[in-house]
Design a protein around this motif. Structure first.
Motif, PDB file in Angstrom:
ATOM      1  N   UNK A 104       0.842  -1.203   0.000  1.00  0.00           N
ATOM      2  CA  UNK A 104       0.000   0.000   0.000  1.00  0.00           C
ATOM      3  C   UNK A 104       0.876   1.252   0.000  1.00  0.00           C
ATOM      4  N   UNK A 105       1.884   1.262   0.834  1.00  0.00           N
ATOM      5  CA  UNK A 105       2.766   2.431   0.918  1.00  0.00           C
ATOM      6  C   UNK A 105       3.535   2.634  -0.378  1.00  0.00           C
ATOM      7  N   UNK A 106       3.966   1.534  -1.011  1.00  0.00           N
ATOM      8  CA  UNK A 106       4.676   1.647  -2.291  1.00  0.00           C
ATOM      9  C   UNK A 106       3.779   2.286  -3.349  1.00  0.00           C
ATOM     10  N   UNK A 107       2.543   1.829  -3.423  1.00  0.00           N
ATOM     11  CA  UNK A 107       1.632   2.357  -4.442  1.00  0.00           C
ATOM     12  C   UNK A 107       1.243   3.805  -4.156  1.00  0.00           C
ATOM     13  N   UNK A 108       1.023   4.125  -2.894  1.00  0.00           N
ATOM     14  CA  UNK A 108       0.707   5.509  -2.538  1.00  0.00           C
ATOM     15  C   UNK A 108       1.818   6.445  -3.013  1.00  0.00           C
ATOM     16  N   UNK A 109       3.050   6.044  -2.771  1.00  0.00           N
ATOM     17  CA  UNK A 109       4.185   6.879  -3.173  1.00  0.00           C
ATOM     18  C   UNK A 109       4.251   7.009  -4.691  1.00  0.00           C
ATOM     19  N   UNK A 110       4.011   5.906  -5.396  1.00  0.00           N
ATOM     20  CA  UNK A 110       4.077   5.912  -6.863  1.00  0.00           C
ATOM     21  C   UNK A 110       2.970   6.765  -7.467  1.00  0.00           C
ATOM     22  N   UNK A 111       1.727   6.565  -7.035  1.00  0.00           N
ATOM     23  CA  UNK A 111       0.593   7.232  -7.666  1.00  0.00           C
ATOM     24  C   UNK A 111       0.456   8.694  -7.264  1.00  0.00           C
ATOM     25  N   UNK A 112       0.928   9.044  -6.078  1.00  0.00           N
ATOM     26  CA  UNK A 112       0.732  10.410  -5.600  1.00  0.00           C
ATOM     27  C   UNK A 112       1.926  11.304  -5.892  1.00  0.00           C
ATOM     28  N   UNK A 113       2.950  10.797  -6.560  1.00  0.00           N
ATOM     29  CA  UNK A 113       4.095  11.624  -6.924  1.00  0.00           C
ATOM     30  C   UNK A 113       3.636  12.789  -7.796  1.00  0.00           C
ATOM     31  N   UNK A 114       3.901  13.994  -7.324  1.00  0.00           N
ATOM     32  CA  UNK A 114       3.501  15.178  -8.080  1.00  0.00           C
ATOM     33  C   UNK A 114       2.045  15.555  -7.909  1.00  0.00           C
ATOM     34  N   UNK A 115       1.326  14.806  -7.082  1.00  0.00           N
ATOM     35  CA  UNK A 115      -0.089  15.096  -6.840  1.00  0.00           C
ATOM     36  C   UNK A 115      -0.274  15.459  -5.374  1.00  0.00           C
ATOM     37  N   UNK A 116      -1.176  16.378  -5.079  1.00  0.00           N
ATOM     38  CA  UNK A 116      -1.406  16.740  -3.679  1.00  0.00           C
ATOM     39  C   UNK A 116      -2.079  15.592  -2.937  1.00  0.00           C
ATOM     40  N   UNK A 117      -1.997  15.581  -1.617  1.00  0.00           N
ATOM     41  CA  UNK A 117      -2.718  14.565  -0.840  1.00  0.00           C
ATOM     42  C   UNK A 117      -4.216  14.635  -1.156  1.00  0.00           C
ATOM     43  N   UNK A 118      -4.848  13.481  -1.118  1.00  0.00           N
ATOM     44  CA  UNK A 118      -6.279  13.415  -1.410  1.00  0.00           C
ATOM     45  C   UNK A 118      -7.065  14.169  -0.344  1.00  0.00           C
ATOM     46  N   UNK A 119      -7.878  15.112  -0.776  1.00  0.00           N
ATOM     47  CA  UNK A 119      -8.679  15.933   0.137  1.00  0.00           C
ATOM     48  C   UNK A 119     -10.133  15.871  -0.317  1.00  0.00           C
ATOM     49  N   UNK A 120     -10.978  15.285   0.506  1.00  0.00           N
ATOM     50  CA  UNK A 120     -12.389  15.131   0.139  1.00  0.00           C
ATOM     51  C   UNK A 120     -13.302  15.982   1.014  1.00  0.00           C
ATOM     52  N   UNK A 121     -12.738  16.926   1.724  1.00  0.00           N
ATOM     53  CA  UNK A 121     -13.525  17.734   2.663  1.00  0.00           C
ATOM     54  C   UNK A 121     -14.712  18.399   1.968  1.00  0.00           C
ATOM     55  N   UNK A 122     -15.916  18.085   2.431  1.00  0.00           N
ATOM     56  CA  UNK A 122     -17.126  18.686   1.904  1.00  0.00           C
ATOM     57  C   UNK A 122     -17.548  18.198   0.529  1.00  0.00           C
ATOM     58  N   UNK A 123     -16.918  17.145   0.017  1.00  0.00           N
ATOM     59  CA  UNK A 123     -17.197  16.697  -1.345  1.00  0.00           C
ATOM     60  C   UNK A 123     -18.054  15.433  -1.363  1.00  0.00           C
ATOM     61  N   UNK A 124     -18.635  15.157  -2.528  1.00  0.00           N
ATOM     62  CA  UNK A 124     -19.298  13.883  -2.778  1.00  0.00           C
ATOM     63  C   UNK A 124     -18.279  12.950  -3.394  1.00  0.00           C
TER      64      UNK A 124
END
Length: 210
Positions: A104-124
């Motif tokens: 899980x940690x390996x994939x998180x690092x790979x997929x989120x490179x250059x992308x901000x942390x996932x933020x779903x505050x107030x969203x659908x």
């Protein structure tokens, strides 16, 4: 029962069930890595909504990894199917957790490179996968979305078991399942092309929709 040609066709049929979301503000489509991403890409395009991913790792039985006793997600989320997990020793559960947490940690690092942390505050959050078998992965995804501040969580799949849909209905705000066969076999049985989605395909999809 309909057999989908591939995940893209499944995504188009699923998107037909989600058109009420078109034009709604603050919708984010989340593909469950990895097989849910091609389905989610089509849904996001149809809804004109941003696409992101959720990395959830299924916890498989040591002698039959396709049979899940639970799942892990970001933010240390763990969901267990107590009935299935009761067949395992604490040592077996711990060993599986360590292995899947590392992936899980390996994939998180790979997929989120250059992308901000996932933020779903107030969203659908529309959580999309290619199918529901036990529902453990989707349950973990719902809990992660809640922890990330989603105000509404929808699980959407082209096919799934009736048992998993009923379980998720108690946890998600809405469950959309195009097909729920009375005798569910396996997700792969409802696709002609059910190739394994590799990391490269996920990264390319995210790059194309960035």
């Amino acid at each position: 029962m309909t057999t989908y040609r591939d995940r893209a066709e499944a995504g188009r049929m699923l998107a037909d069930q989600l058109t009420a979301l078109i034009g709604e503000p603050d919708v984010t489509v989340l593909g469950l890595v990895r097989g849910g991403v091609p389905v989610a890409q089509v849904v996001a395009e149809r809804l004109d909504a941003p696409l992101d991913v959720l990395v959830i790792r299924k916890l498989g039985m040591p002698w039959a990894r396709e049979v899940a006793f639970g799942a892990l997600g970001p933010n240390d989320v763990q969901v267990l199917n107590e009935h299935v997990a009761s067949q395992l020793s604490p040592e077996d559960i711990a060993a599986t957790n360590r292995r899947e947490q590392a992936e899980l940690e390996r994939r998180e690092e790979l997929y989120r490179t250059g992308r901000p942390p996932l933020d779903l505050a107030g969203r659908t959050a529309v959580i999309v996968d290619d199918g529901l078998a036990t529902g453990a992965t989707a349950r973990a995804a719902v809990e992660v979305a809640r922890q990330l501040g989603a105000r509404r969580v929808i699980v959407a799949v082209p096919v799934g078991s009736r048992e998993a849909k009923q379980t998720l209905a108690a946890e998600a705000d809405q469950v959309v399942c195009v097909q729920c066969p009375s005798e569910f076999i396996a997700v792969s049985a409802y696709y002609e092309d059910f190739h394994e989605v590799e990391d490269e395909e996920v990264v390319q999809t995210l790059t194309a929709t960035a």
